[in-house]
Design a protein around this motif. Structure first.
Motif, short mmCIF file in Angstrom:
data_model
loop_
_atom_site.label_atom_id
_atom_site.label_comp_id
_atom_site.label_asym_id
_atom_site.label_seq_id
_atom_site.Cartn_x
_atom_site.Cartn_y
_atom_site.Cartn_z
N GLY A 1 0.83 -1.20 0.00
CA GLY A 1 0.00 0.00 0.00
C GLY A 1 0.86 1.24 0.00
O GLY A 1 2.05 1.19 0.33
N VAL A 2 0.25 2.37 -0.36
CA VAL A 2 1.00 3.63 -0.36
C VAL A 2 1.09 4.22 1.03
O VAL A 2 1.87 5.14 1.28
CB VAL A 2 0.35 4.65 -1.32
N SER A 3 0.28 3.70 1.95
CA SER A 3 0.32 4.14 3.35
C SER A 3 0.27 2.92 4.25
O SER A 3 -0.72 2.19 4.26
CB SER A 3 -0.87 5.07 3.66
N VAL A 4 1.35 2.69 5.01
CA VAL A 4 1.36 1.57 5.95
C VAL A 4 0.25 1.72 6.97
O VAL A 4 -0.49 0.78 7.26
CB VAL A 4 2.74 1.48 6.64
N ALA A 5 0.11 2.93 7.52
CA ALA A 5 -0.92 3.17 8.51
C ALA A 5 -2.30 2.91 7.94
O ALA A 5 -3.17 2.33 8.60
CB ALA A 5 -0.82 4.59 9.05
N GLY A 6 -2.53 3.33 6.68
CA GLY A 6 -3.84 3.14 6.07
C GLY A 6 -4.21 1.67 5.93
O GLY A 6 -5.35 1.28 6.19
N VAL A 7 -3.25 0.85 5.52
CA VAL A 7 -3.51 -0.59 5.40
C VAL A 7 -3.80 -1.21 6.76
O VAL A 7 -4.72 -2.02 6.91
CB VAL A 7 -2.31 -1.30 4.73
N LEU A 8 -3.04 -0.80 7.77
CA LEU A 8 -3.24 -1.35 9.12
C LEU A 8 -4.58 -0.89 9.70
O LEU A 8 -5.26 -1.67 10.38
CB LEU A 8 -2.09 -0.94 10.02
N VAL A 9 -4.95 0.35 9.46
CA VAL A 9 -6.24 0.83 9.94
C VAL A 9 -7.37 0.00 9.35
O VAL A 9 -8.30 -0.42 10.05
CB VAL A 9 -6.44 2.33 9.60
N GLU A 10 -7.30 -0.26 8.05
CA GLU A 10 -8.34 -1.07 7.41
C GLU A 10 -8.36 -2.48 7.98
O GLU A 10 -9.44 -3.05 8.23
CB GLU A 10 -8.11 -1.11 5.90
N ALA A 11 -7.19 -3.06 8.22
CA ALA A 11 -7.12 -4.41 8.79
C ALA A 11 -7.68 -4.45 10.20
O ALA A 11 -8.21 -5.48 10.64
CB ALA A 11 -5.66 -4.90 8.78
N SER A 12 -7.58 -3.33 10.91
CA SER A 12 -8.07 -3.30 12.30
C SER A 12 -9.58 -3.40 12.40
O SER A 12 -10.12 -3.64 13.48
CB SER A 12 -7.59 -2.02 13.00
N ARG A 13 -10.29 -3.21 11.29
CA ARG A 13 -11.75 -3.38 11.29
C ARG A 13 -12.16 -4.77 11.74
O ARG A 13 -13.25 -4.96 12.29
CB ARG A 13 -12.32 -3.13 9.89
N HIS A 14 -11.28 -5.74 11.51
CA HIS A 14 -11.63 -7.13 11.74
C HIS A 14 -10.79 -7.75 12.85
O HIS A 14 -10.52 -8.95 12.85
CB HIS A 14 -11.46 -7.93 10.45
N ALA A 15 -10.34 -6.92 13.79
CA ALA A 15 -9.51 -7.40 14.90
C ALA A 15 -10.05 -6.91 16.22
O ALA A 15 -10.74 -5.89 16.30
CB ALA A 15 -8.06 -6.94 14.72
N ASP A 16 -9.76 -7.65 17.29
CA ASP A 16 -10.13 -7.24 18.64
C ASP A 16 -9.03 -6.41 19.30
O ASP A 16 -9.29 -5.67 20.24
CB ASP A 16 -10.41 -8.48 19.50
N LEU A 17 -7.81 -6.56 18.80
CA LEU A 17 -6.66 -5.82 19.34
C LEU A 17 -5.60 -5.78 18.26
O LEU A 17 -5.37 -6.78 17.58
CB LEU A 17 -6.12 -6.51 20.59
N LEU A 18 -4.96 -4.61 18.11
CA LEU A 18 -3.85 -4.47 17.18
C LEU A 18 -2.60 -4.20 18.01
O LEU A 18 -2.57 -3.26 18.81
CB LEU A 18 -4.10 -3.34 16.19
N VAL A 19 -1.57 -5.00 17.83
CA VAL A 19 -0.33 -4.88 18.59
C VAL A 19 0.79 -4.48 17.64
O VAL A 19 0.95 -5.09 16.57
CB VAL A 19 0.03 -6.19 19.31
#
Length: 301
Positions: free
Chosen positions: A239-257
């Motif tokens: 992705g062009v933004s690491v944070a953007g990809v991780l934010v989208e992935a966090s939609r389907h997680a209970d905790l992001l570490v």
């Protein structure tokens, strides 16, 4: 004190309260986490009376103390109703909030903060106390985002950059094991950096990508060996933004570490760009694990 097979020790869960709704949600979330870990919950109000000694009269200081005690007692009662068997303690501190939380956490505690303070507009995302705690803590810091009663996705997400993230991944594995959840290790390749690499050396980008994927799989295998009952998945995305990809992935997680790297700045140590983006915009709580082994490196993403 409980520890897992890799020597990871979990101390008390320390949560800061300030009278705001995000802090109330953080306290409830922290009580759930303390109950999962079977560790005590310590609730802290950092009044910063010592820092405002020239501005506060004795009467004003006493009013602050009385209001804080009322808030602490009310929060303790609420979490005790939620978890009757939980060991709960409270602390009124004369120091500032971030310093009070760091001191209460000691060397093994986990600090929990809400994503907004009492003085900002509803559109603001993370208050200065949360940012300061995330930047300067030497123990894990969890920024609670979203509702503390949201649906359970059954996934703990770990953001993996390189081999230095083993400690971060172990924390994520411990969290997944406690939740009986799947652990997903995610490495995000920044396409803008890849384009720059191609401009310099045509084959260098693919070689770097392959090395990162090998490191990701090596970390996954080590965690599978240490946590044989845990389901571990690996993903490498672009992705062009690491944070953007991780934010989208966090939609389907209970905790992001993730590793909470600190980038040097003119005002001292602050979270790096990806870290900053996650604690502001993630859809689930974000746990930041200090990375002591490579603090000399700046966060590039």
């Amino acid at each position: 004190m409980e520890s897992n097979r890799s020597g990871l020790e979990l101390g008390s869960v320390v949560v800061g309260v300030d009278g705001s709704e995000p802090a109330r949600r953080a306290a409830l979330w922290a009580s759930d986490e303390a109950a999962r870990r079977r560790r005590p919950l310590h609730i802290v109000y950092g009044s910063d009376i010592d820092g405002r000694v020239l501005d506060l009269s004795a009467e004003d200081a006493e009013r602050v103390r009385a209001k804080a005690r009322e808030l602490l007692d009310g929060t303790a009662a609420a979490v005790q109703d939620r978890h009757p068997a939980l060991s709960v303690s409270t602390e009124f501190s004369r120091s500032g909030p971030a310093m009070s939380l760091r001191r209460a956490a000691g060397t093994r505690g986990t600090v929990v903060v809400g994503n907004r303070g009492p003085g900002g507009f509803s559109t603001l995302t993370l208050n200065s106390v949360g940012l300061k705690a995330a930047a300067e803590a030497r123990t894990p810091v969890i920024v609670v985002r979203g509702s503390c009663d949201e649906a359970n996705h059954g996934v703990v997400l770990a953001a993996v950059r390189d081999e230095y993230d083993l400690d971060c991944v172990r924390h994520a594995a411990s969290a997944a094991e406690l939740r009986k959840a799947t652990l997903r290790l995610l490495h995000v390749r920044n396409l803008l950096e890849a384009v720059s690499s191609v401009a310099r050396t045509l084959n260098k980008s693919d070689a770097v990508a392959g090395a990162h994927e090998q490191s990701l799989e090596a970390l996954a295998q080590q965690i599978r060996d240490e946590y044989p009952s845990l389901t571990v998945q690996t993903d490498a995305l672009e992705g062009v933004s690491v944070a953007g990809v991780l934010v989208e992935a966090s939609r389907h997680a209970d905790l992001l570490v993730m590793g909470g790297l600190r980038s040097p700045s003119s005002i001292g140590r602050t979270p790096g760009r990806a870290t900053h983006g996650l604690v502001h915009h993630a859809y689930c709580p974000v746990e930041l694990i200090p990375r002591h082994s490579d603090e000399h490196r700046n966060e590039a993403s």
